[in-house]
Design an enzyme around this catalytic site. Structure first.
Site, PDB file in Angstrom:
ATOM      1  N   HIS A  57       0.825  -1.206   0.000  1.00  0.00           N
ATOM      2  CA  HIS A  57       0.000   0.000   0.000  1.00  0.00           C
ATOM      3  C   HIS A  57       0.860   1.259   0.000  1.00  0.00           C
ATOM      4  CE1 HIS A  57      -3.910   1.879   1.801  1.00  0.00           C
ATOM      5  NE2 HIS A  57      -3.225   2.799   1.153  1.00  0.00           N
ATOM      6  N   HIS A  59       1.256   5.275  -2.114  1.00  0.00           N
ATOM      7  CA  HIS A  59       0.749   6.232  -3.097  1.00  0.00           C
ATOM      8  C   HIS A  59       1.956   6.874  -3.785  1.00  0.00           C
ATOM      9  CE1 HIS A  59      -3.420   5.964  -1.626  1.00  0.00           C
ATOM     10  NE2 HIS A  59      -2.851   5.784  -0.443  1.00  0.00           N
ATOM     11  N   LEU A  60       2.169   6.514  -5.050  1.00  0.00           N
ATOM     12  CA  LEU A  60       3.322   7.049  -5.777  1.00  0.00           C
ATOM     13  C   LEU A  60       2.955   8.300  -6.578  1.00  0.00           C
ATOM     14  CD1 LEU A  60       5.058   3.735  -6.963  1.00  0.00           C
ATOM     15  CD2 LEU A  60       5.395   5.048  -4.848  1.00  0.00           C
ATOM     16  N   ARG A  61       1.648   8.620  -6.638  1.00  0.00           N
ATOM     17  CA  ARG A  61       1.133   9.920  -7.128  1.00  0.00           C
ATOM     18  C   ARG A  61       1.285  10.159  -8.629  1.00  0.00           C
ATOM     19  NH1 ARG A  61      -1.932  10.222  -2.887  1.00  0.00           N
ATOM     20  NH2 ARG A  61      -1.080  11.229  -1.035  1.00  0.00           N
ATOM     21  N   ASP A 151      -8.852   2.783  -2.758  1.00  0.00           N
ATOM     22  CA  ASP A 151      -8.271   3.390  -1.554  1.00  0.00           C
ATOM     23  C   ASP A 151      -8.228   4.917  -1.618  1.00  0.00           C
ATOM     24  OD1 ASP A 151      -6.900   3.170   1.052  1.00  0.00           O
ATOM     25  OD2 ASP A 151      -5.364   4.241  -0.062  1.00  0.00           O
ATOM     26  N   ASN A 277      -5.689   9.454   7.337  1.00  0.00           N
ATOM     27  CA  ASN A 277      -6.916   8.676   7.135  1.00  0.00           C
ATOM     28  C   ASN A 277      -6.555   7.210   6.983  1.00  0.00           C
ATOM     29  OD1 ASN A 277      -9.154   7.368   6.158  1.00  0.00           O
ATOM     30  ND2 ASN A 277      -9.602   8.835   4.533  1.00  0.00           N
ATOM     31  N   ASP A 304       1.116   2.733   3.629  1.00  0.00           N
ATOM     32  CA  ASP A 304       0.194   3.821   3.248  1.00  0.00           C
ATOM     33  C   ASP A 304       0.976   5.121   3.054  1.00  0.00           C
ATOM     34  OD1 ASP A 304      -2.064   5.178   2.496  1.00  0.00           O
ATOM     35  OD2 ASP A 304      -2.973   5.231   4.489  1.00  0.00           O
ATOM     36  N   HIS A 308       2.594  14.468   0.300  1.00  0.00           N
ATOM     37  CA  HIS A 308       1.879  15.694  -0.069  1.00  0.00           C
ATOM     38  C   HIS A 308       2.880  16.848  -0.073  1.00  0.00           C
ATOM     39  CE1 HIS A 308      -2.187  14.096   0.141  1.00  0.00           C
ATOM     40  NE2 HIS A 308      -1.892  13.524   1.298  1.00  0.00           N
TER      41      HIS A 308
HETATM   42 ZN   LIG Z   1      -6.794   4.327   2.581  1.00  0.00          ZN
END
Ligand SMILES: [Zn+2]
Length: 429
Positions: A57, A59-61, A151, A277, A304, A308
């Site tokens: 999990h 986020h590589l954006r 997600d 979150n 996760d 940002h």
């Molecule tokens: Zn999530």
């Protein structure tokens, strides 16, 4: 770079010191090695050797938010954190909801070369929560998608969730749910409890997570499919998953490093670096999450990682983005929360951060073990090191680490991806 490496005196999964010989991408021998002529030698005394870590999990954006992270910078961060594979979440722009987009992300990972990138496919078109995406086409694409998730959002429609669970059975896929009942969390900012009340922030009740997990466990059992629960954050969630597993249902779960270490009390200064979150919860929740990870109720640790840029994060609490970076600190936090507390040994860490997530992600090849004949994806880690976390030194493009300024144990010394070093002496190779 030499294709033969001799790692001298590392402790495989925390066991007795042994030499590890890597040749042509494969672990040729552990212990008594044959000819080591021409090998590059690494003195690894005191280091733990782990199978390359696998993140379910992150986020590589990319595509869409390259100001926050790219596949290049995110996978560099992953390698520096000891990972050899990451799953890239689908909430990009455009959303990873077609074979074309997942193949693009998969190819960007290959070009970067720091670690394997396994795109997660969206469950619904555009994450709209209304129409199923082309799950079969993504599964058949070169990216070979097996994990599907909206997600960032919850698949809250029970009929759609049932259909998705039914659909992925055809290719042994899994639906990874971000469990958040939307009506119970409208405007929610922080774990509902004493701290949110004192700070005047809209509460985020644990029941909003637990209700969806309970529903989805029942749905997965009903259709005989595989459910994976993302970032479990509450004691009640652990109990529900323990119950579902006791029934023999195909339910797996992950916990993040930050939920193993940090509580909602940190939000007292309204610093949005702690806004995430699902939210940070209480010390009692942390104790239950640690126990669940130790007894196997929670299968694995997943970061996760949610980068940002400063302008989205360094604002008022209410308007700041949810999320924390985590790839470069995950193993160190797990050492602090689980190993140094006596809850997990290093063999169990190898299971929770490599073998189990690889199995849940349906990754091919024999991952998660260090033995002769397997591909040489290996992480060398110094558990005796200690240092302050400084996000300015991170390879991630973003700086929103909740561990900034905290002293953590451990240091990733080297990472090998199928026999090729991606990190040496703590730096990108
Ligand atoms: Zn999530």
């Amino acid at each position: 770079m030499s294709e033969t490496w001799l790692i001298k005196g590392a402790r495989p999964a925390g066991g007795s010191p042994a030499d590890i010989l890597i040749r042509d991408g494969i672990i040729e021998a552990i212990g008594a090695a044959g000819s080591t002529r021409g090998a590059s030698v690494i003195d690894a005394q005191g280091l733990i050797a782990l199978p390359g870590l696998v993140d379910l999990h992150a986020h590589l954006r990319e595509p869409g938010r390259e100001d926050a992270e790219t596949v290049e910078t995110g996978t560099a961060a992953a390698a520096l954190g000891g990972f050899t594979a990451v799953h890239a979440m689908a909430n990009t722009d455009p959303v990873a909801d077609t074979a074309g987009v997942v193949e693009q992300i998969w190819r960007l990972g290959q070009q970067a070369g720091h670690c394997d990138v396994h795109p997660v496919g969206a469950v619904t078109l555009g994450l709209n929560g209304r129409h199923l995406a082309e799950l079969g086409a993504m599964a058949d694409s070169p990216a070979r998608v097996r994990v599907f998730s909206d997600d960032g959002r919850c698949v809250s429609d029970a009929v759609l969730m049932r259909r998705a669970l039914e659909y992925v059975k055809a290719f042994d896929g899994v639906i990874a749910q971000h469990a958040q009942e939307p009506r119970l969390t409208e405007g929610a900012q922080l774990n509902e409890g004493e701290v949110s009340g004192r700070l005047g922030l809209t509460g985020w009740p644990a029941v909003a997570e637990e209700a969806i997990i309970a529903r989805d466990c029942l749905l997965a059992a009903h259709v005989g499919s595989a459910l994976h629960v993302c970032h479990v954050s509450s004691a009640g969630s652990v109990e529900i998953i323990r119950w579902a597993k006791g029934k023999g249902w195909r339910v797996t779960a992950e916990v993040t490093p930050h939920h193993l270490l940090l509580t909602d009390a940190l939000a007292a200064g309204y610093d949005p670096v702690y806004k995430v979150n699902p939210p940070l919860r209480t010390a009692a929740d942390i104790a239950a999450l640690r126990e669940g990870l130790a007894d196997g109720t929670i299968d694995c640790v997943a970061t996760d990682h949610a980068p940002h840029p400063a302008e989205d994060k360094e604002t008022e609490w209410d308007t700041a983005a949810f999320g924390m970076t985590g790839l470069e600190t995950a193993l160190r936090v797990v050492q602090q929360a689980m190993v140094d507390t006596g809850l997990l040994d290093w063999a169990a860490v190898a299971d929770r951060m490599s073998a189990r997530p690889a199995a849940i992600g349906r990754l091919p090849g024999r991952r998660g073990t260090l033995e002769a004949g397997v591909p040489a994806s290996v992480t060398l880690y110094d558990p005796a090191a200690r240092s302050l976390v400084d996000p300015a030194l991170h390879a991630s493009r973003s700086r929103n680490s909740p561990f900034a300024g905290l002293e953590l144990p451990g240091r990733v010394v080297a990472t090998f991806l199928r026999g090729r070093p991606t990190v040496l002496d703590g730096k990108l190779a």
